[in-house]
Design an enzyme around this catalytic site. Structure first.
Site, PDB file in Angstrom:
ATOM      1  CB  CYS A 230      -1.001  -0.061   1.322  1.00  0.00           C
ATOM      2  SG  CYS A 230      -2.189  -1.229   1.277  1.00  0.00           S
TER       3      CYS A 230
ATOM      4  NE  ARG B  27       4.506   1.697   0.290  1.00  0.00           N
ATOM      5  CZ  ARG B  27       5.527   1.603   1.128  1.00  0.00           C
ATOM      6  NH1 ARG B  27       6.768   1.505   0.926  1.00  0.00           N
ATOM      7  NH2 ARG B  27       4.805   1.115   2.538  1.00  0.00           N
TER       8      ARG B  27
ATOM      9  CD1 TRP C 170       0.594  -6.460  -2.756  1.00  0.00           C
ATOM     10  CD2 TRP C 170      -0.101  -6.984  -0.527  1.00  0.00           C
ATOM     11  NE1 TRP C 170       0.858  -7.710  -2.375  1.00  0.00           N
ATOM     12  CE2 TRP C 170       0.496  -8.116  -1.100  1.00  0.00           C
ATOM     13  CE3 TRP C 170      -0.506  -7.012   0.888  1.00  0.00           C
ATOM     14  CZ2 TRP C 170       0.502  -9.241  -0.504  1.00  0.00           C
ATOM     15  CZ3 TRP C 170      -0.414  -8.199   1.432  1.00  0.00           C
ATOM     16  CH2 TRP C 170       0.441  -9.297   0.595  1.00  0.00           C
TER      17      TRP C 170
ATOM     18  CG  ASN D  28       0.842   0.832   4.448  1.00  0.00           C
ATOM     19  OD1 ASN D  28       0.742  -0.371   4.249  1.00  0.00           O
ATOM     20  ND2 ASN D  28       2.194   1.369   4.717  1.00  0.00           N
ATOM     21  N   GLY D  29      -1.417  -1.038   6.483  1.00  0.00           N
ATOM     22  CA  GLY D  29      -1.010  -1.717   7.377  1.00  0.00           C
ATOM     23  C   GLY D  29      -2.394  -2.518   7.638  1.00  0.00           C
TER      24      GLY D  29
ATOM     25  CD  GLU E 244      17.652 -13.747  -5.201  1.00  0.00           C
ATOM     26  OE1 GLU E 244      17.002 -13.971  -4.159  1.00  0.00           O
ATOM     27  OE2 GLU E 244      17.285 -12.537  -5.691  1.00  0.00           O
TER      28      GLU E 244
ATOM     29  CE  LYS F 290      14.510 -11.779  -7.775  1.00  0.00           C
ATOM     30  NZ  LYS F 290      15.050 -11.666  -6.685  1.00  0.00           N
TER      31      LYS F 290
ATOM     32  CD  GLU G 162      10.811 -12.430  -6.316  1.00  0.00           C
ATOM     33  OE1 GLU G 162      10.472 -11.809  -5.503  1.00  0.00           O
ATOM     34  OE2 GLU G 162      11.656 -12.240  -6.769  1.00  0.00           O
TER      35      GLU G 162
ATOM     36  CG  HIS H 162      18.925 -36.816  -0.796  1.00  0.00           C
ATOM     37  ND1 HIS H 162      19.048 -38.160  -0.195  1.00  0.00           N
ATOM     38  CD2 HIS H 162      20.194 -36.210  -0.838  1.00  0.00           C
ATOM     39  CE1 HIS H 162      20.362 -38.282  -0.141  1.00  0.00           C
ATOM     40  NE2 HIS H 162      21.106 -37.240  -0.156  1.00  0.00           N
TER      41      HIS H 162
ATOM     42  CE  LYS I 188      12.107  -3.196  -4.272  1.00  0.00           C
ATOM     43  NZ  LYS I 188      12.733  -4.416  -4.480  1.00  0.00           N
TER      44      LYS I 188
HETATM   45  C1  G6P Z   1       9.254  -8.609  -0.491  1.00  0.00           C
HETATM   46  C2  G6P Z   1       9.893  -8.287  -1.768  1.00  0.00           C
HETATM   47  C3  G6P Z   1      11.254  -8.889  -1.893  1.00  0.00           C
HETATM   48  C4  G6P Z   1      12.088  -8.809  -0.538  1.00  0.00           C
HETATM   49  C5  G6P Z   1      11.309  -9.142   0.526  1.00  0.00           C
HETATM   50  C6  G6P Z   1      11.908  -8.694   1.963  1.00  0.00           C
HETATM   51  O1  G6P Z   1       8.704 -10.011  -0.521  1.00  0.00           O
HETATM   52  O2  G6P Z   1       9.141  -8.441  -2.773  1.00  0.00           O
HETATM   53  O3  G6P Z   1      12.001  -8.445  -3.154  1.00  0.00           O
HETATM   54  O4  G6P Z   1      13.238  -9.700  -0.826  1.00  0.00           O
HETATM   55  O5  G6P Z   1      10.175  -8.521   0.714  1.00  0.00           O
HETATM   56  O6  G6P Z   1      12.132  -7.234   2.201  1.00  0.00           O
HETATM   57  P1  G6P Z   1      13.015  -6.463   2.712  1.00  0.00           P
HETATM   58  O7  G6P Z   1      12.677  -5.036   2.270  1.00  0.00           O
HETATM   59  O8  G6P Z   1      13.146  -6.719   4.100  1.00  0.00           O
HETATM   60  O9  G6P Z   1      14.429  -6.820   2.075  1.00  0.00           O
END
Ligand code: G6P
Length: 613
Positions: A2, A27, A73, A99-100, A486, A490, A493, A509, A608
């Site tokens: 948000c 956001r 969001w 937001n929250g 990672e 990616k 996502e 395994h 984000k």
């Molecule tokens: C969300 C974002 C990720 C990020 C994660 C942790 O899921 O989409 O890209 O790695 O939050 O966020 P932070 O701001 O704590 O690194």
């Protein structure tokens, strides 16, 4: 999670709000809305991206010098026009953006319904605006006081802004555990979730503290108070160190692509003034401040989420190998709820790009209450985690806007590598010669990253070959195991392909059962140690006809013979392998997502900054 923006002053609010919402769209982007006050209160809300709202508002009255905007969001209630913010009180007098999460909203809602309130949305936010309305009606309070009293009855996290039709010269805002910044202009004020909507109008800002309420007046005055103590608090006014250019795409098709290409510069910025190979030093302010306690810690506990957690896993290898300090890496969301044993001999390191992730914040609060020293590795300056920690280091990656994190990851790993090297040397675990050699190589990493980026076209070709696969497997060993996680994250996502990261040997395994001629297996092989083992793992994949895409060190001839596709990257010292090997994986996911027509910067369902638990 948000985005909030609001304006009071002499300019037309609508263009400021819309531009602000577009900047904050990372956001959340389920729906967007604005409220404008020009005698009448106009509220426009639309499901979908900010562009949907713009299209709708074209034919509406968008006049007004007081207004608020929100990009959502969804937490409570599905994303639709009705659940979109702003929400309005029953009498139509108040509008509110939030937001929250209001945790006790169900209890409050029941009580308000008994008093005759009716609700149109499924949101917790609408309950809050009705609660304020109720207090106003019963106690005839000015808007700021009605908001303050209402917030004393609320359990949860919030950043809110409220407007009152009968008080058009005031904007009221408050925060608890969700970020909110006040921008101070010439007889005008802005509120926003971060400084990006504000930066082109003023550089003077105040980051609201937890449990603070602010009232901004059209005449240029403003005031901050503690919500619970009802006492005036002195603002800490800061100068913004943010440019408009940093918030724009700079000629790239997406923020993600821009951010991938920025990495040679951002890791250089992270090291600047902190590392000097010739003179043989690393200086990290936060580390020096607590040198004794950190150097003598019985253990490091790393708490993080998402990509930042993967950086934490790399750090486990770094700290244990280079500094010989035991490390545990924890998902912050698990750590906070499992009654962990933490003492004052532990150092808890939080890794967070945004510095606002709710679970990471809560885990830190817990660790702090149990006496641990808490250290933050954060990107966003002045964020909640940065302020909560005893000490820390910023990664200086600049604003990261693409939802899938790229440059923040390499910034975090660069910072953690410097920490591990510095501690290792000071603790006598690395010889002077070794230290010098590693520092010299670290200084070469930005130019080696530039070289890695040259694989872009080749990676694009590989992407075109595997883009239709329904699944993918990523394998790595040692320092490259977290890179495998990672890379898989990616891909999931942004391209919505199911992908798993595994330690290469662990493949036997379970995941090996999935391998057939349709399964792309990305193997990260720029390791020196366990090289032969990785070669064997590739043979195991090939024996099951899997499609092997191998990231190898330049000149590798053995894997070239075995793999279907190879991506060659420059040689480096083993602890630095992740900083180079992750880049082809970022590019691979990017190209696959583009080829599958996915929105790279705003993947579905993600946000984000995750400010709810
Ligand atoms: C969300 C974002 C990720 C990020 C994660 C942790 O899921 O989409 O890209 O790695 O939050 O966020 P932070 O701001 O704590 O690194």
């Amino acid at each position: 999670m948000c985005g909030i923006v609001a304006y009071i002053g002499k300019r037309q609010a609508y263009p400021i709000l819309i531009k602000g919402l577009q900047r904050l769209e990372y956001r959340g982007y389920d729906s967007a809305g604005v409220a404008l006050l020009n005698g009448a209160m106009h509220v426009y809300k639309k499901k979908g991206k900010v562009q949907e709202l713009i299209n709708f508002a074209k034919t509406q009255d968008c006049e007004g010098t007081l207004g608020m905007g929100h990009t959502r969001w969804a937490t409570h209630g599905k994303p639709d026009d009705i659940n979109a913010h702003p929400h309005t009180s029953g009498d139509g007098r108040l509008t509110l953006i939030h937001n929250g999460i209001i945790e006790n909203y169900a209890t409050l809602k029941t009580a308000l319904m008994r008093l005759g309130h009716t609700f149109t949305s499924q949101t917790d936010t609408e309950v809050l605006v009705h609660l304020i309305e109720e207090l106003q009606r019963r106690e005839h309070l000015p808007i700021e006081e009605a908001v303050r009293v209402a917030l004393t009855k609320v359990v949860g996290a919030y950043a809110i802004v409220v407007m009152d039709k009968t008080e058009p010269n005031k904007l009221v805002a408050a925060r608890k555990a969700s970020p909110l910044v006040l921008g101070i202009g010439q007889d005008e004020f802005f509120f926003a979730s971060d400084a990006s909507p504000i930066v082109e109008y003023t550089k003077k800002v105040v980051y609201l503290e937890d449990e603070q309420i602010a009232v901004a007046h059209r005449n240029g005055a403003y005031e901050l108070r503690n919500i619970f103590k009802n006492q005036i608090e002195e603002p800490f006014v800061q100068q913004l160190n943010l440019t408009i250019e940093a918030l724009e795409k700079g000629g790239y098709d997406s923020f993600m692509l821009k951010e991938i290409h920025e990495q040679p510069k951002t890791i250089g910025d992270c090291m600047r003034g902190r590392l000097n190979a010739e003179e043989g030093w690393i200086k990290l302010g936060g580390l020096e401040e607590y040198e004794q306690r950190i150097g003598n810690a019985q253990r490091f506990i790393i708490a993080a989420c998402g990509t930042s957690w993967h950086a934490g896993l790399v750090a486990e290898y770094l700290f244990e190998e280079l500094a010989r300090i035991p490390v545990e890496v924890e998902y912050a969301s698990e750590l906070r709820y499992r009654n962990p044993i933490i003492t004052d001999k532990d150092v808890v390191i939080a890794i967070s790009q945004s510095g606002e992730t709710a679970d990471t914040l809560a885990a830190l609060e817990l660790a702090k209450s149990q006496g641990a020293l808490i250290y933050g590795i954060v990107n966003v300056v002045g964020s909640s985690i940065a302020r909560l920690t005893h000490a820390g280091s910023y990664i200086h990656a600049g604003p990261e806007i693409g939802v899938a994190s790229t440059k923040a990851f390499t910034g975090q790993v660069t910072l953690l590598t410097m920490m591990a090297l510095s501690l290792g040397y000071k603790r006598g675990k690395i010889s002077k010669t070794q230290y010098h050699k590693l520092l010299t190589e670290m200084e070469n990493l930005p130019s080696k990253m530039e070289q890695v980026l040259k694989v872009n076209e080749q990676v694009k070709y590989i992407a075109s070959e595997i883009k239709d696969a329904p699944n993918a497997l990523y394998l790595g060993r040692g320092y490259n195991f977290p890179v495998a996680l990672e890379g898989a994250l990616k891909l999931k996502e942004i391209s919505y392909i199911h992908a798993e990261g595994y330690p290469a040997a662990e493949m036997k395994h379970g995941p090996i059962a999935l391998i057939d001629e349709n399964m792309p297996v990305v193997v990260i092989c720029n390791n020196k140690s366990a090289y032969e083992k990785i070669v064997s793992n590739i043979q195991e994949v090939k024996a099951r006809k899997g499609i092997v895409i191998a990231v190898v060190t330049e000149g590798d001839t053995i894997i070239k013979e075995l793999a279907d596709y190879i991506i060659e990257i420059p040689d480096t010292e083993e602890p630095f392998a992740p900083l180079l090997s992750v880049i082809p994986l970022q590019l691979l996911s990017y190209h696959i997502a583009v080829m599958r027509n996915c929105n790279v910067d705003q993947p579905r369902n993600l946000a984000k900054s995750v400010t709810v638990e």
